[in-house]
Design an enzyme around this catalytic site. Sequence first.
Site, PDB file in Angstrom:
ATOM      1  CG  HIS A 215       8.536  61.505 105.499  1.00  0.00           C
ATOM      2  ND1 HIS A 215       8.468  62.852 105.188  1.00  0.00           N
ATOM      3  CD2 HIS A 215       8.459  61.170 106.708  1.00  0.00           C
ATOM      4  CE1 HIS A 215       8.046  63.462 106.499  1.00  0.00           C
ATOM      5  NE2 HIS A 215       7.969  62.152 107.387  1.00  0.00           N
ATOM      6  CG  HIS A 217      10.385  61.410 111.348  1.00  0.00           C
ATOM      7  ND1 HIS A 217       9.710  62.142 111.952  1.00  0.00           N
ATOM      8  CD2 HIS A 217       9.825  60.981 110.037  1.00  0.00           C
ATOM      9  CE1 HIS A 217       8.501  62.552 111.443  1.00  0.00           C
ATOM     10  NE2 HIS A 217       8.548  61.849 110.111  1.00  0.00           N
ATOM     11  CB  CYS A 248       3.404  60.667 113.131  1.00  0.00           C
ATOM     12  SG  CYS A 248       1.753  59.772 113.149  1.00  0.00           S
TER      13      CYS A 248
END
Length: 316
Positions: A215, A217, A248
Amino acid sequence: MNHVENPLAGTLGQAILRDVTLRDGLQLTGKLLTAEQKIETVRELLRLGVPAIELGSMARADLVPTMANTLEVVQALTPDELEKCWIWVATPGHVAKASAAGARNFQYCLSASDSHNKANIGRTTDQSLAALPEAVEYARAVNGQIQLCIATSFTCPFEGNISEERILSIANDPRAEGTTDIVICDTLGQAVPAQVAGLVARVRDESPARRIVYHGHDTWGLGVANTLAAIQAGAAMVDGALGGLGGCPFAPGASGNTSSEDILFATRPDWLTPGIFGELVVLSETLLAELDEPNRSKSAQGARSKADAFDWVVRS
């Protein structure tokens, strides 16, 4: 014009995309999507061939208002649709509630750093690990799957760099027995490809056999490069969000996810054609316009160029 195959396809393995627009993507948006809009988005992504979707979160609605209608979405989907959908959880109670609504795939999230875990979940990392066996039992009771998701796997906004040994200690913790996957998260988008490849390879080789999920970014512009590095090191699932949406709310400095469109354009899975890619671009543009959010996807921007001789340009 003929569809040209991706020359890298043979080296990238069989990693699949999980689109996380409806969870991580929506966490920082000012506007809310209705349950109906989310259901429509899930079904459109599945229709186009996206193999996995994270449809929402069990986070408290007062802390993350965009997740308030997650269970409505779960209850509206069919069992076949839910087989391809994941839901973010952080406690055994989350799993119990989501499974009662029909969910079967759970991503149990904790942070490698105590500081971020306290900010994000309200407890220490060890407390989250201590509760994991009960969460696993709830998932098993409905024949479900539960992932161990390790946020801040590379850097923490409060503590700085995270050691690989810290990640391995969590991955190898006996309390994580029964988790089917391990999700390695570059929560802040500060990792570089060599770091990602190194950590993914170590977790693959030095922890109990589970599928590795990455995952990432795109905060520092390396989202796609890091994703490709993760795949080449053994990740079998990778996360992305339409238009690079997301971030987040409890991690200062975290920006949008790596764009689903960019990941797909780079990896060219067998199901992706220029026509399907064009429909994904339009879906993304429509959703982002509804949310008043910018489109950060480079490939989506490229798809709107005037280079009409290129198959992947969107002409509508």
